[in-house]
Design a protein around this motif. Structure first.
Motif, PDB file in Angstrom:
ATOM      1  N   ASP A   4       0.822  -1.212   0.000  1.00 52.39           N
ATOM      2  CA  ASP A   4       0.000   0.000   0.000  1.00 52.39           C
ATOM      3  C   ASP A   4       0.856   1.262   0.000  1.00 52.39           C
ATOM      4  N   PHE A   5       1.988   1.220   0.715  1.00 56.15           N
ATOM      5  CA  PHE A   5       2.909   2.356   0.753  1.00 56.15           C
ATOM      6  C   PHE A   5       3.360   2.730  -0.658  1.00 56.15           C
ATOM      7  N   PHE A   6       3.765   1.742  -1.428  1.00 51.56           N
ATOM      8  CA  PHE A   6       4.258   2.009  -2.783  1.00 51.56           C
ATOM      9  C   PHE A   6       3.122   2.256  -3.781  1.00 51.56           C
ATOM     10  N   THR A   7       1.907   1.836  -3.440  1.00 54.18           N
ATOM     11  CA  THR A   7       0.773   2.008  -4.349  1.00 54.18           C
ATOM     12  C   THR A   7       0.069   3.342  -4.163  1.00 54.18           C
ATOM     13  N   TYR A   8      -0.081   3.783  -2.900  1.00 56.14           N
ATOM     14  CA  TYR A   8      -0.943   4.933  -2.626  1.00 56.14           C
ATOM     15  C   TYR A   8      -0.229   6.173  -2.096  1.00 56.14           C
ATOM     16  N   GLN A   9       0.958   6.020  -1.562  1.00 52.31           N
ATOM     17  CA  GLN A   9       1.637   7.170  -0.954  1.00 52.31           C
ATOM     18  C   GLN A   9       2.634   7.762  -1.935  1.00 52.31           C
ATOM     19  N   ALA A  10       2.520   9.076  -2.164  1.00 52.49           N
ATOM     20  CA  ALA A  10       3.457   9.745  -3.068  1.00 52.49           C
ATOM     21  C   ALA A  10       4.883   9.565  -2.555  1.00 52.49           C
ATOM     22  N   GLN A  11       5.792   9.266  -3.465  1.00 51.54           N
ATOM     23  CA  GLN A  11       7.170   8.974  -3.090  1.00 51.54           C
ATOM     24  C   GLN A  11       8.058  10.202  -3.266  1.00 51.54           C
ATOM     25  N   THR A  12       9.050  10.321  -2.406  1.00 50.07           N
ATOM     26  CA  THR A  12       9.967  11.464  -2.489  1.00 50.07           C
ATOM     27  C   THR A  12      11.352  11.082  -2.974  1.00 50.07           C
ATOM     28  N   PRO A  14      13.675   7.647  -5.165  1.00 48.29           N
ATOM     29  CA  PRO A  14      13.529   6.388  -5.906  1.00 48.29           C
ATOM     30  C   PRO A  14      13.693   5.147  -5.035  1.00 48.29           C
ATOM     31  N   HIS A  15      14.460   5.273  -3.949  1.00 51.53           N
ATOM     32  CA  HIS A  15      14.782   4.099  -3.142  1.00 51.53           C
ATOM     33  C   HIS A  15      14.623   4.412  -1.650  1.00 51.53           C
ATOM     34  N   PRO A  16      13.381   4.518  -1.159  1.00 57.94           N
ATOM     35  CA  PRO A  16      13.194   4.777   0.277  1.00 57.94           C
ATOM     36  C   PRO A  16      13.685   3.607   1.121  1.00 57.94           C
ATOM     37  N   LEU A  17      14.018   3.902   2.377  1.00 56.99           N
ATOM     38  CA  LEU A  17      14.507   2.848   3.270  1.00 56.99           C
ATOM     39  C   LEU A  17      13.420   1.820   3.567  1.00 56.99           C
ATOM     40  N   ALA A  18      12.178   2.235   3.593  1.00 57.10           N
ATOM     41  CA  ALA A  18      11.010   1.349   3.583  1.00 57.10           C
ATOM     42  C   ALA A  18      10.976   0.336   4.726  1.00 57.10           C
ATOM     43  N   ILE A  19      11.345   0.768   5.932  1.00 54.43           N
ATOM     44  CA  ILE A  19      11.120  -0.066   7.114  1.00 54.43           C
ATOM     45  C   ILE A  19       9.644   0.067   7.500  1.00 54.43           C
ATOM     46  N   GLU A  20       8.985  -1.039   7.758  1.00 53.57           N
ATOM     47  CA  GLU A  20       7.609  -0.991   8.254  1.00 53.57           C
ATOM     48  C   GLU A  20       7.649  -0.798   9.772  1.00 53.57           C
ATOM     49  N   ILE A  21       7.170   0.350  10.235  1.00 48.64           N
ATOM     50  CA  ILE A  21       7.346   0.758  11.626  1.00 48.64           C
ATOM     51  C   ILE A  21       6.235   0.213  12.523  1.00 48.64           C
ATOM     52  N   SER A  22       6.646  -0.345  13.640  1.00 52.15           N
ATOM     53  CA  SER A  22       5.708  -0.785  14.671  1.00 52.15           C
ATOM     54  C   SER A  22       5.617   0.253  15.789  1.00 52.15           C
TER      55      SER A  22
END
Length: 392
Positions: A4-12, A14-22
């Motif tokens: 969902d992050f890569f589908t719906y959230q505008a990216q700033t 090309p290669h975000p760190l993309a840790i899923e935060i708890s």
């Protein structure tokens, strides 16, 4: 969540760190996979007291129970706003100071530029090459990296750029200049400090021609360099201070600070010369007050300088060409952008969060919470050295 992050959230990037935060606590961030990450970045210098600091959290919860947004900025008298303005004004080394709270650092830049034009009745702003002051149109206009700005032009007119620390170019400040805006330590360019009394000479020139000096303390302020404001290290007093990031203790905030006389010009001719709906939001102001109280009433600022020495002692490696910065605003400069990126991603795999700079690709950003312990510093540095040994 990642899909969902890569589908719906505008990216700033090309290669975000993309840790899923708890969740996050102190100097650690936890992923949804229960992996633990030591945070050497602090939300890019924003989490001054680490994550979920009990005093900041308590202030937020107490204010939530009282009220949240009630009116546009500057119309109702709200205790958190008044307290924050008073606290900030007392840190400025001139009397009769007023504070305009904003929602972010870039909005503070916009307000400071407007104020300088209103005070001087001039239009020209001089900024530094390779500077960064924010990402709204006015702030981009005074940020001196054309690669970043070119696709968004035209930006606001009347901006000229000089070279930071280049004494010969100070003469370009003239009677046409409304203000000179500089970062106290150039951030995106590579944590470059002023040298050879540069700020003293710039301020002298500003006074000679009637221009104002604006210092951007968005990264350097709120204790990060060992003094509450970074400019206190360099024997200069600006006319306008811009702040943000670490002021909110993890909440979104900014402010610009100047003399009461100058700031009063924004309320008349025209009325509402600067206005914002959510600026000074009481919940965020409460968090900022708690953050300031903790920093001013503890030894965190002096500890920044001692902890800087620890980083410089531990980070000894042939691949590290230089440690730049002051206090807990540091970078380790490597041989190439490729090596830096490799180290950042491999350290992330090992549970250490580092980050990039905007314009200096060879840098490893090291801006941890001011509350980081000696043991955490040693642990993080060991991960960096271990990673370098594996790669180089």
């Amino acid at each position: 969540m990642k899909s969902d992050f890569f589908t719906y959230q505008a990216q700033t990037s090309p290669h975000p760190l993309a840790i899923e935060i708890s969740h996050a606590k102190g100097c650690y961030i936890y992923g949804t996979d229960e992996k633990k990450y030591l945070d050497f970045v602090a939300g890019v210098s924003a989490n001054s007291l680490g994550h979920n600091h009990p005093k900041v959290t308590e202030a937020i919860k107490n204010q939530l129970d009282a009220y949240t947004h009630v009116m546009v900025y500057g119309e109702f008298i709200q205790q958190p706003q008044v307290d924050l303005c008073k606290q900030l004004a007392k840190t400025f080394p001139i009397k009769n100071t007023a504070v305009y709270i904003t929602n972010s650092g870039t909005e503070a830049t916009e307000g400071a530029i407007k104020l300088a034009k209103r005070v001087t009745k001039r239009a020209e702003i001089i900024a530094a090459k390779n500077s960064y002051h924010g990402n709204t149109q006015g702030s981009m206009s005074v940020s001196g990296v054309e690669k970043q700005n070119q696709v968004f032009r035209p930006l606001i007119p009347g901006i000229r750029f000089i070279t930071f620390n280049e004494e010969a170019e100070i003469s370009q400040i003239t009677q046409q200049t409304a203000a000179v805006i500089l970062e106290t330590i150039q951030g995106g360019a590579g944590f470059i400090e002023p040298t050879n009394k540069y700020f003293t000479k710039v301020k002298k020139r500003c006074e000679e021609v009637g221009a104002l000096l604006i210092l951007d303390e968005i990264q350097t302020g709120i204790g990060r360099t060992g003094t509450f404001w970074g400019f206190e290290n360099y024997n200069v007093i600006p006319d306008i201070i811009i702040t943000g990031k670490g002021l909110g203790g993890g909440m979104p905030i900014g402010a610009f600070i100047a003399s009461f006389e100058h700031m009063s010009l924004l309320k008349n001719n025209p009325k509402l010369g600067h206005i914002s709906t959510f600026a000074g939001h009481p919940v965020i102001a409460a968090a900022a007050n708690a953050t300031m109280n903790e920093i001013l009433q503890s030894n965190l600022m002096s500890e920044c300088l001692r902890k800087e020495k620890l980083f410089r002692t531990y980070l000894q490696h042939p691949a590290i060409k230089e440690i730049r910065g002051k206090g807990l605003m540091l970078i380790a400069l490597l041989e190439s952008p490729e090596l830096a990126a490799n180290v950042i991603y491999k350290c992330l795999d090992k549970g250490l969060i580092l980050f990039f700079l905007l314009f200096e690709g060879r840098a490893l950003r090291i801006t941890p919470p001011l509350t980081i312990s000696d043991e955490e510093i040693k642990l993080g540095c060991e991960i960096i050295l271990e990673t370098l040994n594996e790669i180089v």
